[in-house]
Enzyme design. Structure first.
Site, PDB file in Angstrom:
ATOM      1  N   GLU A  68       0.837  -1.208   0.000  1.00 35.67           N
ATOM      2  CA  GLU A  68       0.000   0.000   0.000  1.00 35.67           C
ATOM      3  C   GLU A  68       0.869   1.255   0.000  1.00 35.67           C
ATOM      4  O   GLU A  68       0.561   2.242  -0.670  1.00 35.67           O
ATOM      5  CB  GLU A  68      -0.950   0.010   1.198  1.00 35.67           C
ATOM      6  CG  GLU A  68      -1.964  -1.115   1.207  1.00 35.67           C
ATOM      7  CD  GLU A  68      -2.740  -1.238  -0.097  1.00 35.67           C
ATOM      8  OE1 GLU A  68      -3.181  -0.218  -0.639  1.00 35.67           O
ATOM      9  OE2 GLU A  68      -2.892  -2.373  -0.578  1.00 35.67           O
TER      10      GLU A  68
ATOM     11  N   TRP B 103       1.902   1.652  -3.464  1.00 33.56           N
ATOM     12  CA  TRP B 103       0.847   2.274  -4.288  1.00 33.56           C
ATOM     13  C   TRP B 103       0.914   3.790  -4.146  1.00 33.56           C
ATOM     14  O   TRP B 103       0.738   4.523  -5.110  1.00 33.56           O
ATOM     15  CB  TRP B 103      -0.551   1.812  -3.836  1.00 33.56           C
ATOM     16  CG  TRP B 103      -1.056   0.585  -4.525  1.00 33.56           C
ATOM     17  CD1 TRP B 103      -1.153  -0.656  -3.992  1.00 33.56           C
ATOM     18  CD2 TRP B 103      -1.534   0.487  -5.881  1.00 33.56           C
ATOM     19  NE1 TRP B 103      -1.664  -1.529  -4.932  1.00 33.56           N
ATOM     20  CE2 TRP B 103      -1.915  -0.849  -6.097  1.00 33.56           C
ATOM     21  CE3 TRP B 103      -1.689   1.395  -6.936  1.00 33.56           C
ATOM     22  CZ2 TRP B 103      -2.432  -1.304  -7.316  1.00 33.56           C
ATOM     23  CZ3 TRP B 103      -2.205   0.946  -8.142  1.00 33.56           C
ATOM     24  CH2 TRP B 103      -2.568  -0.386  -8.325  1.00 33.56           C
TER      25      TRP B 103
ATOM     26  N   TRP C  59     -20.828  12.009 -19.822  1.00 30.21           N
ATOM     27  CA  TRP C  59     -21.502  11.559 -18.598  1.00 30.21           C
ATOM     28  C   TRP C  59     -22.808  12.306 -18.413  1.00 30.21           C
ATOM     29  O   TRP C  59     -22.838  13.538 -18.547  1.00 30.21           O
ATOM     30  CB  TRP C  59     -20.596  11.810 -17.381  1.00 30.21           C
ATOM     31  CG  TRP C  59     -19.310  11.043 -17.429  1.00 30.21           C
ATOM     32  CD1 TRP C  59     -18.077  11.532 -17.746  1.00 30.21           C
ATOM     33  CD2 TRP C  59     -19.135   9.654 -17.166  1.00 30.21           C
ATOM     34  NE1 TRP C  59     -17.135  10.525 -17.703  1.00 30.21           N
ATOM     35  CE2 TRP C  59     -17.760   9.352 -17.347  1.00 30.21           C
ATOM     36  CE3 TRP C  59     -19.997   8.618 -16.810  1.00 30.21           C
ATOM     37  CZ2 TRP C  59     -17.234   8.074 -17.174  1.00 30.21           C
ATOM     38  CZ3 TRP C  59     -19.474   7.342 -16.632  1.00 30.21           C
ATOM     39  CH2 TRP C  59     -18.115   7.086 -16.817  1.00 30.21           C
TER      40      TRP C  59
ATOM     41  N   TRP D 269     -16.204  11.134 -12.950  1.00 24.47           N
ATOM     42  CA  TRP D 269     -15.367  10.838 -11.783  1.00 24.47           C
ATOM     43  C   TRP D 269     -14.751  12.102 -11.186  1.00 24.47           C
ATOM     44  O   TRP D 269     -14.460  12.157  -9.993  1.00 24.47           O
ATOM     45  CB  TRP D 269     -14.270   9.825 -12.148  1.00 24.47           C
ATOM     46  CG  TRP D 269     -13.371  10.230 -13.288  1.00 24.47           C
ATOM     47  CD1 TRP D 269     -13.557   9.980 -14.612  1.00 24.47           C
ATOM     48  CD2 TRP D 269     -12.145  10.970 -13.199  1.00 24.47           C
ATOM     49  NE1 TRP D 269     -12.536  10.512 -15.359  1.00 24.47           N
ATOM     50  CE2 TRP D 269     -11.646  11.129 -14.520  1.00 24.47           C
ATOM     51  CE3 TRP D 269     -11.407  11.524 -12.153  1.00 24.47           C
ATOM     52  CZ2 TRP D 269     -10.459  11.799 -14.814  1.00 24.47           C
ATOM     53  CZ3 TRP D 269     -10.223  12.195 -12.451  1.00 24.47           C
ATOM     54  CH2 TRP D 269      -9.770  12.327 -13.761  1.00 24.47           C
TER      55      TRP D 269
ATOM     56  N   TRP E  27      -9.487   7.548  -7.815  1.00 23.14           N
ATOM     57  CA  TRP E  27     -10.694   7.810  -8.613  1.00 23.14           C
ATOM     58  C   TRP E  27     -10.556   7.259 -10.023  1.00 23.14           C
ATOM     59  O   TRP E  27     -11.483   6.651 -10.560  1.00 23.14           O
ATOM     60  CB  TRP E  27     -11.015   9.317  -8.641  1.00 23.14           C
ATOM     61  CG  TRP E  27     -11.873   9.660  -7.471  1.00 23.14           C
ATOM     62  CD1 TRP E  27     -11.464  10.142  -6.260  1.00 23.14           C
ATOM     63  CD2 TRP E  27     -13.279   9.443  -7.361  1.00 23.14           C
ATOM     64  NE1 TRP E  27     -12.532  10.248  -5.406  1.00 23.14           N
ATOM     65  CE2 TRP E  27     -13.662   9.831  -6.050  1.00 23.14           C
ATOM     66  CE3 TRP E  27     -14.262   8.962  -8.214  1.00 23.14           C
ATOM     67  CZ2 TRP E  27     -14.992   9.745  -5.603  1.00 23.14           C
ATOM     68  CZ3 TRP E  27     -15.577   8.868  -7.772  1.00 23.14           C
ATOM     69  CH2 TRP E  27     -15.918   9.266  -6.481  1.00 23.14           C
TER      70      TRP E  27
HETATM   71  P1  FAD Z   1      -3.395   1.892   5.338  1.00 19.96           P
HETATM   72  O1  FAD Z   1      -4.212   0.786   4.773  1.00 19.96           O
HETATM   73  O2  FAD Z   1      -2.856   1.706   6.684  1.00 19.96           O
HETATM   74  O3  FAD Z   1      -2.199   2.137   4.294  1.00 19.96           O
HETATM   75  C1  FAD Z   1      -0.979   2.799   4.681  1.00 19.96           C
HETATM   76  C2  FAD Z   1      -0.728   4.017   3.837  1.00 19.96           C
HETATM   77  O4  FAD Z   1      -0.523   3.647   2.479  1.00 19.96           O
HETATM   78  C3  FAD Z   1      -1.887   4.993   3.807  1.00 19.96           C
HETATM   79  O5  FAD Z   1      -1.864   5.818   4.944  1.00 19.96           O
HETATM   80  C4  FAD Z   1      -1.639   5.738   2.511  1.00 19.96           C
HETATM   81  O6  FAD Z   1      -0.673   6.733   2.669  1.00 19.96           O
HETATM   82  C5  FAD Z   1      -1.057   4.650   1.624  1.00 19.96           C
HETATM   83  N1  FAD Z   1      -2.107   4.031   0.798  1.00 19.96           N
HETATM   84  C6  FAD Z   1      -2.906   3.010   1.162  1.00 19.96           C
HETATM   85  N2  FAD Z   1      -3.695   2.651   0.124  1.00 19.96           N
HETATM   86  C7  FAD Z   1      -3.381   3.479  -0.891  1.00 19.96           C
HETATM   87  C8  FAD Z   1      -3.849   3.613  -2.234  1.00 19.96           C
HETATM   88  N3  FAD Z   1      -4.785   2.804  -2.749  1.00 19.96           N
HETATM   89  N4  FAD Z   1      -3.327   4.585  -3.000  1.00 19.96           N
HETATM   90  C9  FAD Z   1      -2.364   5.397  -2.517  1.00 19.96           C
HETATM   91  N5  FAD Z   1      -1.883   5.317  -1.260  1.00 19.96           N
HETATM   92  C10 FAD Z   1      -2.380   4.369  -0.468  1.00 19.96           C
HETATM   93  N6  FAD Z   1      -5.287   8.108   0.111  1.00 19.96           N
HETATM   94  C11 FAD Z   1      -4.808   9.272   0.567  1.00 19.96           C
HETATM   95  O7  FAD Z   1      -3.836   9.281   1.347  1.00 19.96           O
HETATM   96  N7  FAD Z   1      -5.372  10.465   0.197  1.00 19.96           N
HETATM   97  C12 FAD Z   1      -6.452  10.520  -0.653  1.00 19.96           C
HETATM   98  O8  FAD Z   1      -6.920  11.619  -0.973  1.00 19.96           O
HETATM   99  C13 FAD Z   1      -6.992   9.288  -1.120  1.00 19.96           C
HETATM  100  N8  FAD Z   1      -8.090   9.268  -1.923  1.00 19.96           N
HETATM  101  C14 FAD Z   1      -8.565   8.073  -2.377  1.00 19.96           C
HETATM  102  C15 FAD Z   1      -9.677   8.066  -3.258  1.00 19.96           C
HETATM  103  C16 FAD Z   1     -10.168   6.875  -3.748  1.00 19.96           C
HETATM  104  C17 FAD Z   1     -11.362   6.886  -4.688  1.00 19.96           C
HETATM  105  C18 FAD Z   1      -9.557   5.655  -3.381  1.00 19.96           C
HETATM  106  C19 FAD Z   1     -10.084   4.346  -3.917  1.00 19.96           C
HETATM  107  C20 FAD Z   1      -8.463   5.650  -2.531  1.00 19.96           C
HETATM  108  C21 FAD Z   1      -7.955   6.843  -2.027  1.00 19.96           C
HETATM  109  N9  FAD Z   1      -6.834   6.870  -1.145  1.00 19.96           N
HETATM  110  C22 FAD Z   1      -6.357   8.068  -0.704  1.00 19.96           C
HETATM  111  C23 FAD Z   1      -6.133   5.626  -0.792  1.00 19.96           C
HETATM  112  C24 FAD Z   1      -6.610   4.934   0.499  1.00 19.96           C
HETATM  113  O9  FAD Z   1      -7.985   4.797   0.503  1.00 19.96           O
HETATM  114  C25 FAD Z   1      -6.166   5.643   1.769  1.00 19.96           C
HETATM  115  O10 FAD Z   1      -4.787   5.945   1.698  1.00 19.96           O
HETATM  116  C26 FAD Z   1      -6.395   4.773   3.000  1.00 19.96           C
HETATM  117  O11 FAD Z   1      -7.753   4.442   3.113  1.00 19.96           O
HETATM  118  C27 FAD Z   1      -5.939   5.510   4.239  1.00 19.96           C
HETATM  119  O12 FAD Z   1      -6.152   4.748   5.389  1.00 19.96           O
HETATM  120  P2  FAD Z   1      -4.920   4.192   6.242  1.00 19.96           P
HETATM  121  O13 FAD Z   1      -3.971   5.274   6.530  1.00 19.96           O
HETATM  122  O14 FAD Z   1      -5.493   3.443   7.371  1.00 19.96           O
HETATM  123  O15 FAD Z   1      -4.253   3.213   5.178  1.00 19.96           O
END
Ligand code: FAD
Length: 475
Positions: free
Chosen positions: A282, A285, A314, A367, A390
């Site tokens: 993650e 990512w 859209w 989107w 997105w």
């Molecule tokens: P954890 O699951 O603990 O992951 C650890 C860290 O990894 C996160 O804190 C984050 O920095 C990074 N991460 C995790 N998943 C992703 C991912 N899919 N893409 C990029 N980084 C990721 N994340 C944001 O930080 N800011 C946003 O504005 C954002 N918008 C999102 C919009 C959509 C439509 C989607 C599908 C995902 C988005 N994410 C975003 C990614 C992800 O949902 C969040 O990072 C995550 O839910 C944060 O929770 P956590 O810190 O407990 O994550």
């Protein structure tokens, strides 16, 4: 004019003193020339508005700056937080700092378009006065442009990017910097600048001390990370780290997370699909989307990565958009998720995927409307991650979900909130529904206080397929 060389650190999205290379480098330089370190933070609310930055995220930033001011004062490093109007104001601030004896600037690079323009204006100004600028590329463990294919191209697909990223980590390791050296001497008086405004305390549930945030990250790496592979998809439990808001403004760095993960769970990292290796994925990512953003600036202008999908017309029905925003679509998992976002400023990742897919593929709304709404509400709003998420959900992005993969919101709900605990938390009108009924509570009739479904999923699905097939391959 202050009678000693000033090494100025411009803090932006690196609001920490541990593992802050800019602060550390400035403190070494100040020690070498008997100078002093001064940190500045310039709050440019107008620019935040242009980025649709959520009020709760602005508040978190402001509160964090205040906390960091106290933390840095223990090292005798002043942090001058100034309220600017726009990016032009930054140039004015540095003009004044030059007149006070500034000899060098230290800052972490940022990648967005306006920020890059701002930085080049400041660099240009300082170069006229032979004042060097030291940029540090520390937003990612592997800076953009450093993970490339054998042909020297950017990876557009995540899996090979990740493989190469991990190889780079194995080769180079991860480096964290010590805290800056404490400064000696009398306190330096701040200039007569408009002080940064306080926030509205909307983020008060989130601690902003570096101590607490580091402890949170360490505790996660010690224990919860081991269950992460199973728990991360279940919104009813706290199975993820909740560190995104802190990573977004740099209270901690990705480097610190990776270093701590290696320390606490190195054996588990070697096991594919272990909680630790999935969590590391993650974090990768996060970097993947930043690398893509830098390589494809059209994304900053909100163009689709897959150009043909920009041709989709859209329908964008305002009433459907409003129902989605308010959490009144009649699809309980979508509505509970949107209410979580509206009430707390955060939404679970599985739910971000479900609600984003629903907006685009069930409600047929562009989107970009959802991207903007998320930014206006999220405490962790981050352009690259949000745009990447997105475009992934909308099937317009790089390595996105294929357009014909359309989440069924009811099946998703049954799978990831099986008992309905998450839905019950946010939708009181469904509190008495059983685990079986709660995912689709409309039989025989919609319960009082809840909403009838705004669309039929099966019909909506067919419309989505038609919208995509009409443009696919036509650039
Ligand atoms: P954890 O699951 O603990 O992951 C650890 C860290 O990894 C996160 O804190 C984050 O920095 C990074 N991460 C995790 N998943 C992703 C991912 N899919 N893409 C990029 N980084 C990721 N994340 C944001 O930080 N800011 C946003 O504005 C954002 N918008 C999102 C919009 C959509 C439509 C989607 C599908 C995902 C988005 N994410 C975003 C990614 C992800 O949902 C969040 O990072 C995550 O839910 C944060 O929770 P956590 O810190 O407990 O994550």
């Amino acid at each position: 004019m202050i009678n000693m060389p000033l090494h100025v650190v411009w803090l932006r999205h690196d609001l920490r003193y541990h593992d802050n290379q800019a602060l550390y480098a400035a403190s070494l330089a100040a020690q070498a020339d008997n100078g002093r370190v001064v940190a500045v933070f310039i709050a440019t609310a107008q620019s935040w508005q242009q980025h649709d930055m959520a009020p709760i995220r602005q508040d978190l930033l402001r509160r964090r700056v205040v906390a960091l001011t106290t933390e840095l004062s223990t090292l005798n490093i002043p942090l001058w937080a100034v309220e600017g109007t726009d990016y032009q104001h930054c140039v004015t601030v540095f003009q004044q700092l030059l007149s006070m004896g500034m000899v060098a600037l230290y800052a972490q690079q940022e990648y967005e378009l306006r920020e890059a323009r701002r930085d080049s204006a400041v660099t240009q100004l300082l170069s006229q006065f032979n004042c060097p600028v030291h940029w540090f590329d520390r937003l990612c463990v592997m800076p953009p442009g450093s993970v490339l294919t054998q042909q020297g191209d950017i990876y557009k697909v995540f899996t090979p990017f990740k493989r190469n990223w991990l190889a780079a980590l194995a080769a180079k390791g991860v480096q964290c910097f010590p805290k800056p050296l404490a400064q000696q001497g009398e306190p330096i008086q701040p200039p007569d600048w408009p002080a940064m405004q306080p926030g509205d305390d909307s983020s008060i549930a989130w601690s902003v001390t570096e101590h607490d945030v580091l402890n949170k990250m360490r505790a996660f790496c010690q224990s919860k990370v081991h269950d992460y592979a199973n728990d991360r998809d279940l919104p009813a439990i706290e199975g993820t780290s909740s560190l995104s808001a802190y990573l977004a403004i740099g209270v901690i760095s990705a480097q610190q997370c990776v270093a701590r993960l290696q320390l606490e769970a190195n054996n588990a990292l070697a096991v594919e699909k272990s909680g630790a290796s999935v969590w590391l994925s993650e974090l990768i990512w996060r970097e993947f989307y930043k690398h893509i953003l830098v390589a494809f600036p059209k994304l900053i202008k909100h163009h689709a990565f897959q150009a043909d999908t920009d041709k989709i017309v859209w329908p964008n029905a305002p009433t459907l958009f409003e129902a989605w925003c308010k959490g009144e679509t009649g699809y309980p998992i979508v509505d509970a998720a949107m209410r979580q976002l509206n009430n707390t400023g955060w939404m679970h990742n599985r739910l971000r995927m479900i609600t984003a897919s629903f907006l685009v593929k069930d409600l047929h709304i562009d989107w970009r409307w959802g991207e903007r709404y998320f930014m206006s509400k999220l405490i962790d709003g981050d352009f690259a991650a949000n745009n990447g998420g997105w475009q992934w959900a909308a099937s317009t992005g790089t390595d996105a979900a294929p357009y014909f993969r359309i989440f069924n919101p009811v099946t998703q709900s049954e799978r990831f909130d099986a008992k309905g605990d998450f839905i019950r938390r946010y939708i009181p009108a469904l509190a008495t529904k059983t685990a079986k009924e709660i995912h689709w509570p409309h039989k025989p009739i919609t319960p009082r206080g809840y909403h009838a479904p705004v669309v039929d999923h099966n019909n909506a699905r067919k419309v989505t397929l038609a919208l995509f097939t009409a443009v696919k391959g036509k650039e």
